[in-house]
Design a protein around this motif. Structure first.
Motif, PDB file in Angstrom:
ATOM      1  N   ALA A   6     143.869  40.064  -3.073  1.00  0.00           N
ATOM      2  CA  ALA A   6     143.972  39.069  -2.080  1.00  0.00           C
ATOM      3  C   ALA A   6     145.073  38.097  -2.375  1.00  0.00           C
ATOM      4  CB  ALA A   6     142.757  37.993  -1.988  1.00  0.00           C
ATOM      5  N   SER A   7     146.108  38.028  -1.204  1.00  0.00           N
ATOM      6  CA  SER A   7     147.021  36.986  -1.200  1.00  0.00           C
ATOM      7  C   SER A   7     146.635  35.777  -0.872  1.00  0.00           C
ATOM      8  CB  SER A   7     148.144  37.425  -0.211  1.00  0.00           C
ATOM      9  OG  SER A   7     147.962  37.320   1.010  1.00  0.00           O
ATOM     10  N   THR A   8     147.299  34.663  -1.036  1.00  0.00           N
ATOM     11  CA  THR A   8     147.176  33.177  -0.635  1.00  0.00           C
ATOM     12  C   THR A   8     148.115  32.866   0.345  1.00  0.00           C
ATOM     13  OG1 THR A   8     146.005  32.649  -2.708  1.00  0.00           O
ATOM     14  CG2 THR A   8     146.918  30.924  -1.433  1.00  0.00           C
ATOM     15  N   HIS A   9     147.876  32.111   1.456  1.00  0.00           N
ATOM     16  CA  HIS A   9     148.390  31.830   2.296  1.00  0.00           C
ATOM     17  C   HIS A   9     148.587  30.368   2.686  1.00  0.00           C
ATOM     18  CE1 HIS A   9     150.633  32.341   6.356  1.00  0.00           C
ATOM     19  NE2 HIS A   9     149.593  31.745   6.934  1.00  0.00           N
ATOM     20  N   GLY A  10     149.593  29.952   2.901  1.00  0.00           N
ATOM     21  CA  GLY A  10     149.567  28.348   3.249  1.00  0.00           C
ATOM     22  C   GLY A  10     149.434  27.622   2.065  1.00  0.00           C
ATOM     23  N   GLU A  11     148.502  26.601   2.443  1.00  0.00           N
ATOM     24  CA  GLU A  11     148.171  25.787   1.444  1.00  0.00           C
ATOM     25  C   GLU A  11     146.961  26.086   0.737  1.00  0.00           C
ATOM     26  OE1 GLU A  11     150.004  22.887   0.263  1.00  0.00           O
ATOM     27  OE2 GLU A  11     151.558  24.053   1.476  1.00  0.00           O
ATOM     28  N   GLY A  12     146.792  27.192   0.106  1.00  0.00           N
ATOM     29  CA  GLY A  12     145.799  27.864  -0.402  1.00  0.00           C
ATOM     30  C   GLY A  12     144.722  28.423   0.513  1.00  0.00           C
ATOM     31  N   ASP A  13     145.287  28.779   1.535  1.00  0.00           N
ATOM     32  CA  ASP A  13     144.219  29.492   2.511  1.00  0.00           C
ATOM     33  C   ASP A  13     144.173  31.260   2.674  1.00  0.00           C
ATOM     34  OD1 ASP A  13     143.725  27.061   3.820  1.00  0.00           O
ATOM     35  OD2 ASP A  13     145.574  27.180   5.049  1.00  0.00           O
ATOM     36  N   PRO A  14     142.968  31.597   2.840  1.00  0.00           N
ATOM     37  CA  PRO A  14     143.010  33.085   2.806  1.00  0.00           C
ATOM     38  C   PRO A  14     143.977  33.662   4.040  1.00  0.00           C
ATOM     39  CG  PRO A  14     140.905  31.878   2.980  1.00  0.00           C
ATOM     40  CD  PRO A  14     141.849  31.116   3.300  1.00  0.00           C
ATOM     41  N   PRO A  15     144.423  34.935   3.823  1.00  0.00           N
ATOM     42  CA  PRO A  15     145.171  35.233   4.960  1.00  0.00           C
ATOM     43  C   PRO A  15     144.165  35.547   6.063  1.00  0.00           C
ATOM     44  CG  PRO A  15     144.798  36.892   3.369  1.00  0.00           C
ATOM     45  CD  PRO A  15     144.433  35.729   2.755  1.00  0.00           C
ATOM     46  N   ASP A  16     144.683  35.920   7.460  1.00  0.00           N
ATOM     47  CA  ASP A  16     144.018  35.941   8.604  1.00  0.00           C
ATOM     48  C   ASP A  16     143.114  36.792   8.693  1.00  0.00           C
ATOM     49  OD1 ASP A  16     145.360  33.721   9.547  1.00  0.00           O
ATOM     50  OD2 ASP A  16     146.745  34.874  10.694  1.00  0.00           O
ATOM     51  N   ASN A  17     143.315  38.058   7.779  1.00  0.00           N
ATOM     52  CA  ASN A  17     142.170  39.048   7.877  1.00  0.00           C
ATOM     53  C   ASN A  17     141.190  38.983   6.912  1.00  0.00           C
ATOM     54  OD1 ASN A  17     144.211  39.839   5.703  1.00  0.00           O
ATOM     55  ND2 ASN A  17     143.499  41.916   5.674  1.00  0.00           N
ATOM     56  N   ALA A  18     141.279  37.882   5.908  1.00  0.00           N
ATOM     57  CA  ALA A  18     140.277  37.696   5.088  1.00  0.00           C
ATOM     58  C   ALA A  18     139.237  36.223   5.421  1.00  0.00           C
ATOM     59  CB  ALA A  18     140.881  37.452   3.602  1.00  0.00           C
ATOM     60  N   LEU A  19     139.648  35.800   6.339  1.00  0.00           N
ATOM     61  CA  LEU A  19     139.053  34.557   6.573  1.00  0.00           C
ATOM     62  C   LEU A  19     137.364  34.765   6.772  1.00  0.00           C
ATOM     63  CD1 LEU A  19     141.174  33.035   9.447  1.00  0.00           C
ATOM     64  CD2 LEU A  19     140.561  32.024   7.320  1.00  0.00           C
ATOM     65  N   ASP A  20     136.908  35.688   7.595  1.00  0.00           N
ATOM     66  CA  ASP A  20     135.580  36.045   7.980  1.00  0.00           C
ATOM     67  C   ASP A  20     134.921  36.408   6.725  1.00  0.00           C
ATOM     68  OD1 ASP A  20     135.612  35.514  10.604  1.00  0.00           O
ATOM     69  OD2 ASP A  20     135.866  37.631  11.086  1.00  0.00           O
ATOM     70  N   PHE A  21     135.564  37.190   5.937  1.00  0.00           N
ATOM     71  CA  PHE A  21     134.995  37.642   4.504  1.00  0.00           C
ATOM     72  C   PHE A  21     134.748  36.551   3.576  1.00  0.00           C
ATOM     73  CE2 PHE A  21     135.209  39.679   0.152  1.00  0.00           C
ATOM     74  CZ  PHE A  21     133.785  40.371   0.288  1.00  0.00           C
ATOM     75  N   HIS A  22     135.884  35.700   3.506  1.00  0.00           N
ATOM     76  CA  HIS A  22     135.852  34.414   2.524  1.00  0.00           C
ATOM     77  C   HIS A  22     134.890  33.614   3.033  1.00  0.00           C
ATOM     78  CE1 HIS A  22     137.286  30.439   0.960  1.00  0.00           C
ATOM     79  NE2 HIS A  22     138.103  31.334   0.179  1.00  0.00           N
ATOM     80  N   GLU A  23     134.571  33.286   4.503  1.00  0.00           N
ATOM     81  CA  GLU A  23     133.654  32.460   4.889  1.00  0.00           C
ATOM     82  C   GLU A  23     132.299  32.745   4.587  1.00  0.00           C
ATOM     83  OE1 GLU A  23     132.679  31.749   9.405  1.00  0.00           O
ATOM     84  OE2 GLU A  23     134.370  30.549   9.068  1.00  0.00           O
ATOM     85  N   PHE A  24     132.117  34.125   4.636  1.00  0.00           N
ATOM     86  CA  PHE A  24     130.621  34.829   4.584  1.00  0.00           C
ATOM     87  C   PHE A  24     130.320  34.667   2.997  1.00  0.00           C
ATOM     88  CE2 PHE A  24     128.123  38.476   2.829  1.00  0.00           C
ATOM     89  CZ  PHE A  24     127.030  38.320   3.555  1.00  0.00           C
ATOM     90  N   LEU A  25     131.259  34.958   2.255  1.00  0.00           N
ATOM     91  CA  LEU A  25     131.104  35.060   0.800  1.00  0.00           C
ATOM     92  C   LEU A  25     130.782  33.618   0.239  1.00  0.00           C
ATOM     93  CD1 LEU A  25     131.068  37.334  -1.147  1.00  0.00           C
ATOM     94  CD2 LEU A  25     133.132  36.373  -1.855  1.00  0.00           C
ATOM     95  N   HIS A  26     131.276  32.449   0.880  1.00  0.00           N
ATOM     96  CA  HIS A  26     130.973  31.083   0.538  1.00  0.00           C
ATOM     97  C   HIS A  26     130.071  30.392   1.539  1.00  0.00           C
ATOM     98  CE1 HIS A  26     134.685  31.888  -1.497  1.00  0.00           C
ATOM     99  NE2 HIS A  26     134.577  30.699  -2.294  1.00  0.00           N
TER     100      HIS A  26
END
Length: 600
Positions: free
Chosen positions: A118-138
């Motif tokens: 995983a890369s980090t985008h912007g101010e510590g945000d997940p890249p667009d294609n990782a948003l759903d997975f990151h949200e689910f896991l948390h």
């Protein structure tokens, strides 16, 4: 591991040997053993050695299964994931390579081995294609993952405050859910290649050591299809000749924007609209000279850089980052300087970020000189000079063996000195027609045109318009039927309407269905592309309802969030959605690859 052998048909000695075998066996080894025993059973009950050998040959142990998930904004993380998949096949490990956007999180409970890149985008945000997975896991629905073996490779840029935060988030959450790291997380800076390669090797070694593996398996079809046709890559850049270096901004502009055309003749390099060119720049020789003078070093002294011997002057000009002060560099410098004020600064992340903003290595040397610093020690302290990515502003279908980029020269004053962007000033001031530069193609499948019949809405202020020139060239060559709408913005109409004649021609010819512009300095009240979007709310919503794809390119700090908010407002006002539903609507567009962003 324990098991009940009381009802076993085995003799006492056989039970004893079996219990000894099963003691401490891992889950991966147990899967291997189950497959082996299944093969034995299926091979028949014959007792001859030949029958046993036939059974062993016919039923090989099941290969350990590795699922590889990648979250990538620009494509570097995806490329590393592909490398891992290919190497896994060589090791006899069965690998599944998946974009996080396409992964069903409920499968987590059944995974055997998991690699997360995983890369980090912007101010510590997940890249667009990782948003759903990151949200689910948390979220509350994340399952317990006891038994899962995983490892995380995190990509980032240490000059940013939230370095590698997305990967760190994934790692800590997997651990909290009960999963066990087979290899500790690795955080990679912009010079990630060596660390990533070592991580790949250690992950595969851990799996093979724990679970065993068969003979090499066939590489996944995804990896095979994406094998590069050219010998040139990030590690082996192509030396391209500059065909054109033309000033694009007009008289009176307070910005310098250049249109640069490069030859790809005989390189074998190919690209698609939406891809980027990686450019290996050179540091300003004036700054290099000032550094050598401040340190009292002889620029011709030989030093070792990346297993090569070069002069110190060459090392600072071509191989090392000298214009950015990263937290790791500041920490190492503080350790050497042993200065109380510097130690206090490094210990306060907020103060450190404020001090390093707009300063470079020369500022650090002048503020905290180190008396016994050796030339080789300095080189070892500095990170590699990374390539700079520029969105491609041409379609290869239209220009053949060329690639075009659009470059805005970065110049500013800070802390009493004039400063400049490393690559942009180099390209603008010191590179002309006939000069050579090292480049590679950086594919970006997250920013690609839809089918020819689909409408597209393109939002690209300033040099963010570059990929949309490529989009329209491509659609013109393909005689695509889909409608095209461009939102462009810059400072002044007369001096900053980049590629104006081309947009006007395409508008006149009907290729460009709609063109809306915003020039922020041409009136008292500043006007930006998000204002154009809001003024065309009804039409934007109508296009989206007809299946249009949205593309945003340019500044990530202000423009992209403002445009996103304008789109949320349009979804609310025109679609009757509440704020949460509007956000879900844009998220679904992203999942459907109809809302794509290339922001930086």
């Amino acid at each position: 591991m324990t098991t009940d052998l009381n009802s076993s048909p085995l003799s006492a000695s056989q039970q004893e040997r079996l219990a000894e075998l099963l003691d401490g066996i891992s889950e991966g080894q147990l899967f291997w053993l189950a497959g082996f025993l299944a093969g034995k059973c299926a091979g028949g009950s014959g007792s001859t050695g030949a029958n046993i050998a036939d059974a062993e040959n016919a039923f090989q142990p099941v290969a350990p299964e590795l699922t590889i998930l990648f979250g990538s904004q620009t494509g570097n993380t995806e490329e590393l994931a592909q490398q891992l998949a290919a190497r896994a096949a060589d090791k006899g490990v069965s690998a599944k390579l998946l974009d996080m956007a396409d992964y069903k999180p409920k499968q987590l409970k059944s995974e055997q081995y998991l690699a997360v890149l995983a890369s980090t985008h912007g101010e510590g945000d997940p890249p667009d294609n990782a948003l759903d997975f990151h949200e689910f896991l948390h979220g509350k629905k994340a399952p317990k993952l006891v038994g899962l073996r995983y490892s995380v490779l995190s990509l980032g840029d240490s000059s940013y405050e939230h370095f590698c935060k997305t990967g760190q988030d994934f790692d800590s959450k997997f651990a909290a859910l009960g999963a066990t790291a087979m290899v500790e997380r690795v955080d990679c800076d912009v010079d990630y290649e060596d660390l990533a390669e070592d991580w790949i090797n250690r992950v595969l070694e851990a799996i093979v050591s724990e679970a065993g593996a068969n003979q090499p398996t066939a590489a996944s079809s995804v990896t095979a299809e994406q094998a590069p046709a050219s010998i040139y890559s990030r590690k082996n850049p192509y030396t391209a000749v500059i065909l054109t270096n033309q000033l694009l901004s007009g008289r009176g502009s307070d910005k310098e924007v250049r249109h640069i055309e490069l030859s790809l003749e005989d390189s074998g390099l190919t690209y698609k609209p939406g891809d980027a060119v990686g450019v290996y720049p050179e540091n300003n020789p004036t700054l290099v000279g000032e550094l050598l003078n401040a340190l009292g070093f002889d620029g011709e002294q030989r030093v070792s850089v990346d297993e090569c011997e070069v002069s110190l002057r060459e090392a600072l000009a071509f191989y090392r980052e000298i214009t950015l002060l990263t937290p790791p560099l500041m920490k190492h410098w503080a350790d050497l300087a042993n200065d109380d004020a510097l130690n206090a600064l490094v210990a306060d992340s907020t103060e450190l970020r404020a001090w390093t903003e707009g300063r470079d290595l020369l500022d650090l040397i002048q503020a905290w000189p180190i008396a016994k610093l050796a030339p080789q020690e300095l080189v070892n302290l500095l990170r590699k000079l990374p390539p700079r990515l520029y969105s491609i502003s041409s379609s290869q279908t239209a220009v053949d063996d060329e690639v075009h980029i659009t470059v805005a020269a970065v110049r500013y004053s800070s802390h009493g000195r004039d400063r400049e962007g490393v690559a942009s000033a180099w390209l603008s001031d010191r590179m002309g027609e006939g000069d050579q530069m090292r480049i590679y193609i950086d594919p970006n499948k997250k920013f690609a045109l839809p089918d020819d019949s689909k409408p597209v809405i393109m939002i690209g202020p300033g040099t963010g318009v570059a990929p949309f020139r490529a989009f329209l060239q491509e659609r013109e060559e393909r005689e695509a039927e889909g409608e095209n709408w461009l939102f462009f913005g810059d400072r002044r109409f007369r001096s900053d309407f980049l590629y104006q004649s081309e947009w006007i021609k395409w508008r006149r010819d009907g290729l460009l269905t709609k063109l809306d512009v915003a020039f922020s300095r041409d009136q008292a009240e500043k006007r930006y592309v998000q204002h154009c979007l809001k003024e065309n709310s009804a039409d934007v919503w109508a296009w989206l309802q007809r299946g249009a794809s949205l593309y945003v390119c340019g500044d990530a700090e202000k423009m992209a969030p403002d445009v996103h908010q304008a789109l949320l407002d349009i979804a609310s006002e025109q679609g009757g959605l509440n704020p949460e539903q509007a956000e879900d609507y844009l998220r679904q567009l992203n999942r459907d690859k109809r809302y794509q962003r290339d922001v930086y």
